[in-house]
Design a protein around this motif. Structure first.
Motif, PDB file in Angstrom:
ATOM      1  N   GLY A 198       1.313  -3.160   3.158  1.00 30.73           N
ATOM      2  CA  GLY A 198       1.466  -1.724   3.749  1.00 30.73           C
ATOM      3  C   GLY A 198       2.713  -1.091   3.163  1.00 30.73           C
ATOM      4  N   TRP A 243       2.031   9.199   6.313  1.00 31.29           N
ATOM      5  CA  TRP A 243       1.268   8.771   5.219  1.00 31.29           C
ATOM      6  C   TRP A 243      -0.224   9.499   5.366  1.00 31.29           C
ATOM      7  N   GLY A 293      -3.051   6.149   2.005  1.00 34.07           N
ATOM      8  CA  GLY A 293      -1.794   5.975   1.529  1.00 34.07           C
ATOM      9  C   GLY A 293      -1.487   6.702  -0.041  1.00 34.07           C
ATOM     10  N   PRO A 313      -0.584  -0.892   9.726  1.00 32.20           N
ATOM     11  CA  PRO A 313      -1.898  -0.617   9.306  1.00 32.20           C
ATOM     12  C   PRO A 313      -3.130  -1.597  10.066  1.00 32.20           C
ATOM     13  N   GLY A 358       1.936   3.022   6.594  1.00 28.74           N
ATOM     14  CA  GLY A 358       0.646   3.133   6.285  1.00 28.74           C
ATOM     15  C   GLY A 358       0.291   2.303   5.141  1.00 28.74           C
ATOM     16  N   ALA A 359      -1.155   2.432   4.721  1.00 23.96           N
ATOM     17  CA  ALA A 359      -1.559   1.542   3.571  1.00 23.96           C
ATOM     18  C   ALA A 359      -0.996   1.839   2.260  1.00 23.96           C
ATOM     19  N   ARG A 360      -0.728   0.808   1.504  1.00 24.65           N
ATOM     20  CA  ARG A 360      -0.148   0.835  -0.039  1.00 24.65           C
ATOM     21  C   ARG A 360      -1.291   0.935  -0.918  1.00 24.65           C
TER      22      ARG A 360
END
Length: 328
Positions: free
Chosen positions: A50, A90, A94, A279, A322-324
């Motif tokens: 994340g 985000w 992401g 996340p 958030g998600a990467r």
């Protein structure tokens, strides 16, 4: 009420949690590992899966949005200095970030940008509305935000390109801090329409507004868990709200999405605010001034263990985890 009198979130989460990502110590940069002034090692958990963005104010009174480095060695400013930047959020995948500029002024607006530099900043709310505190719909098309028009602050939504603005609440009270449920059906927010600032929830179209949780003190910063079952927020407790000036110490709490089983997750000195779920839903990042200035910490919701993430003389606040995107 006693925070742990009838229920604990931790055994329940421990039984269903996915495997915990190993903790890796950070090094170098402005965030110094093992600083003697810090009661916790400076670390970050699950950063591999994340990305954390936050605001940092280095004493100028004009905070900027930073992205925590992948190895947690420090933060990188995302945007050029200027007016105050706040409340980064985000998008669900992401790839995009919403944030506000000039919150609290008559030029306050929410903008959307690709945080990895592939797209210019674009206004995300209608003209004629001052906006702060964005949150994304689960499908990534719509943003809910605190909108101020004609002296009244309500919860609004608009398309992420700034079109189709719509006021969801219409009340002379102060409505702030929206957070969208993962299924897209509801929005939780804070309002003082009942006296204290309590948690309210409504359908995503603004209908069926009702109290979610009303504690004895102000309940702020709601954040919906990724599985939709919990809402994290910050609030004081009677044990530490004894100052004559009313400066109550805030901690991170969670409550079920139906308003039951409120649980205090953090304790001790300092203000714990701005909770943001990881996340995977196993942890909550938050800002705290327990070591003298605001830094980022992470609490494991299953066992209550706390790790410090940043240790910088600037004030680190307003988190989003958030998600990467793959390949970034």
């Amino acid at each position: 009420m006693s925070a742990r009198s009838t229920f604990s979130i931790r055994p329940w989460l421990a039984a269903v949690a996915v495997s915990i990502v190993a903790v890796s110590a950070c090094g170098g940069g402005a965030d110094r590992p093992g600083d003697a002034a810090s009661p916790f090692p400076v670390r970050i958990t699950a950063i591999r899966d994340g990305a954390i963005a936050f605001t940092r104010d280095v004493g100028s009174g004009i905070p900027r949005v930073f992205l925590l480095n992948r190895d947690a060695s420090g933060g990188t400013a995302l945007f050029a200095p200027g007016r105050a930047q706040g409340d980064p959020a985000w998008s669900p995948d992401g790839s995009m970030m919403a944030f506000d500029i000039g919150c609290g002024s008559n030029i306050a607006a929410v903008y959307v940008v690709d945080p990895y530099g592939k797209k210019r900043v674009e206004r995300a709310i209608p003209r004629g509305v001052d906006g702060c505190g964005p949150t994304w719909s689960p499908d990534g098309t719509t943003i809910a935000f605190e909108g101020l028009r004609a002296g009244q602050q309500d919860i609004w939504t608009s398309r992420a390109d700034g079109t189709a603005g719509r006021r969801l609440t219409d009340d002379r009270s102060l409505d702030t801090g929206p957070s969208w449920s993962p299924d897209g059906r509801h929005i939780v927010f804070t309002s003082d329409r009942g006296g204290n600032r309590d948690l309210y929830v409504m359908d995503a179209d603004g209908s069926h507004v009702r109290v979610l949780y009303a504690g004895s003190f102000d309940d702020l910063d709601p954040s919906w868990s990724p599985d939709g079952k919990w809402v994290a927020f910050s609030s004081a407790s009677s044990a530490v709200c004894t100052a004559a000036d009313g400066d109550c110490t805030s901690h991170v709490w969670v409550v079920r999405a139906d308003g039951s089983d409120a649980e205090e997750l953090t304790s001790g000195a300092g203000h714990d605010v701005d909770p943001a779920w990881s996340p995977d839903g196993d942890r909550i990042a938050f800002a705290s001034d327990r070591d003298g200035d605001f830094d980022i910490y992470v609490v494991d919701v299953a066992d209550g263990s706390i790790e410090q993430v940043t240790n910088d003389p600037g004030a680190d606040r307003m988190l989003t985890w958030g998600a990467r995107p793959a390949g970034v």
